[in-house]
Design an enzyme around this catalytic site. Structure first.
Site, PDB file in Angstrom:
ATOM      1  N   PHE A   1       0.781  -1.051  -0.193  1.00  0.00           N
ATOM      2  CA  PHE A   1       0.011  -0.136  -0.059  1.00  0.00           C
ATOM      3  C   PHE A   1       0.954   1.231  -0.217  1.00  0.00           C
ATOM      4  CE2 PHE A   1      -2.530  -3.368   1.751  1.00  0.00           C
ATOM      5  CZ  PHE A   1      -3.671  -3.370   0.999  1.00  0.00           C
TER       6      PHE A   1
ATOM      7  N   HIS B   1      -8.473  -7.965   8.581  1.00  0.00           N
ATOM      8  CA  HIS B   1      -9.214  -7.007   7.222  1.00  0.00           C
ATOM      9  C   HIS B   1     -10.045  -7.623   6.332  1.00  0.00           C
ATOM     10  CE1 HIS B   1      -5.872  -3.807   8.501  1.00  0.00           C
ATOM     11  NE2 HIS B   1      -6.953  -3.691   9.286  1.00  0.00           N
TER      12      HIS B   1
ATOM     13  N   CYS C   1     -27.574  -7.484  -3.141  1.00  0.00           N
ATOM     14  CA  CYS C   1     -27.889  -8.631  -2.715  1.00  0.00           C
ATOM     15  C   CYS C   1     -29.247  -9.183  -3.292  1.00  0.00           C
ATOM     16  CB  CYS C   1     -27.924  -8.496  -1.028  1.00  0.00           C
ATOM     17  SG  CYS C   1     -28.255 -10.227  -0.157  1.00  0.00           S
TER      18      CYS C   1
ATOM     19  N   GLN D   1      -2.988  -8.764   8.221  1.00  0.00           N
ATOM     20  CA  GLN D   1      -3.774  -7.990   7.778  1.00  0.00           C
ATOM     21  C   GLN D   1      -4.320  -8.152   6.403  1.00  0.00           C
ATOM     22  OE1 GLN D   1      -1.995  -3.613   9.279  1.00  0.00           O
ATOM     23  NE2 GLN D   1      -0.381  -5.412   9.412  1.00  0.00           N
TER      24      GLN D   1
ATOM     25  N   SER E   1       3.946  -1.761   7.750  1.00  0.00           N
ATOM     26  CA  SER E   1       4.291  -0.518   8.039  1.00  0.00           C
ATOM     27  C   SER E   1       3.890  -0.116   9.405  1.00  0.00           C
ATOM     28  CB  SER E   1       4.006   0.781   7.100  1.00  0.00           C
ATOM     29  OG  SER E   1       2.597   0.639   7.013  1.00  0.00           O
TER      30      SER E   1
END
Ligand code: OAD
Ligand code: ZN
Length: 246
Positions: free
Chosen positions: A33, A119, A152, A99, A194
């Protein structure tokens, strides 16, 4: 060297909990990222409330996801994933906290239940209302009909990748299990992150506060290097390659 010290710490530890970020998957062709060329250097993240409020934001989110599909589909576990899977098979690691959303820890041999995804997971989709799961080809087929993100079929709410966006609630079960693991382990390995995104970045700190040794493996400085017992500022694949078992 750092690798030798890491080997000693692994040998002495009874319960090792790895905690991974996007840096472990860059050698698999998946961009991270915040590095140069990382996803957030090219695109601004789409926050959860934008996704909910705007059909354009939903369409953009799905365009981005489908643009990455060839990358995710081709990715195979790297040396870092395989080394951690070796610790797991050896009984040293009960579960892994990640993550990452790329499913590569599962692909490397961790049981699905033993991958704590903070995540979520981008390899399938869910309705944000009722939680019903959809596969990506189903979403793609509807998206290709008219360029709109599908809703949905059960409750009519938007369907989103099964990931956690900024502003979206964290998964409670994953948070609870990650907390237990951070509190129980005697060695915590923060790899390829990070460590700037909270609450995920709270787990290395929590482990350290509960008495674990903390190792950080990352090719750039992180927010928590000062806390660590050992910092290996080097390539993850090269660092963990020696720990890949047979
Ligand atoms: P980042 O992109 O913030 O950090 C990845 C780190 O890995 C960087 O510090 C890189 O320098 C390092 N890195 C990359 N390749 C490496 C390699 N081969 N060897 C060693 N280090 C390497 O990614 P995360 O910390 O995972 O969440 O990001 C945290 C969260 O921010 C993500 O889960 C995602 C993102 O926004 C959400 O979207 C909610
Ligand atoms: Zn629904």
């Amino acid at each position: 060297s750092g690798v030798e010290q890491l080997g000693n710490m692994i040998a002495e530890a009874a319960c090792i909990v790895p905690f991974t970020g996007a840096g472990i998957s860059t050698e698999c062709g998946i961009p991270d990222f915040r590095s140069p060329g990382g996803l957030w250097t090219r695109n601004r993240p789409i926050a959860f409330d934008e996704f909910v409020a705007s059909a354009d934001a939903r369409a953009e989110a799905w365009r981005r996801r489908f643009a990455m599909e060839a990358t995710f589909a081709a990715a195979k576990p790297g040396r870092g994933h395989r080394a951690l899977a070796s610790l797991y098979k050896a009984g040293k690691t009960p579960a892994i906290i990640t993550q990452n959303i790329d499913n590569l820890h599962q692909a490397s041999g961790f049981r699905v239940d033993d991958v704590i995804e903070l995540h979520g997971n981008t390899t399938y989709a869910r309705c944000i209302g009722c939680g019903h799961a959809y596969d990506l080809p189903w979403v793609k087929a509807r998206f290709d009909e008219d360029g709109n993100a599908p809703d949905c079929t059960i409750c009519d709410e938007p369907v989103k990748t099964a990931t956690i966006s900024f502003g979206q609630a964290m998964p409670e079960d994953a948070m609870r299990r990650a907390t237990e693991l951070a509190q129980q382990c005697d060695l915590f390995l923060a790899i390829g992150s990070s460590l700037v995104v909270w609450p995920a970045a709270g787990f290395p700190l929590m482990a350290k506060n509960c008495g674990a040794k903390l190792v950080i493996i990352n090719n750039e400085p992180t927010e928590q290097d000062d806390l660590a017992d050992l910092v290996i500022r080097h390539d993850i694949g090269e660092t963990l390659g020696p720990f890949v078992g047979n």
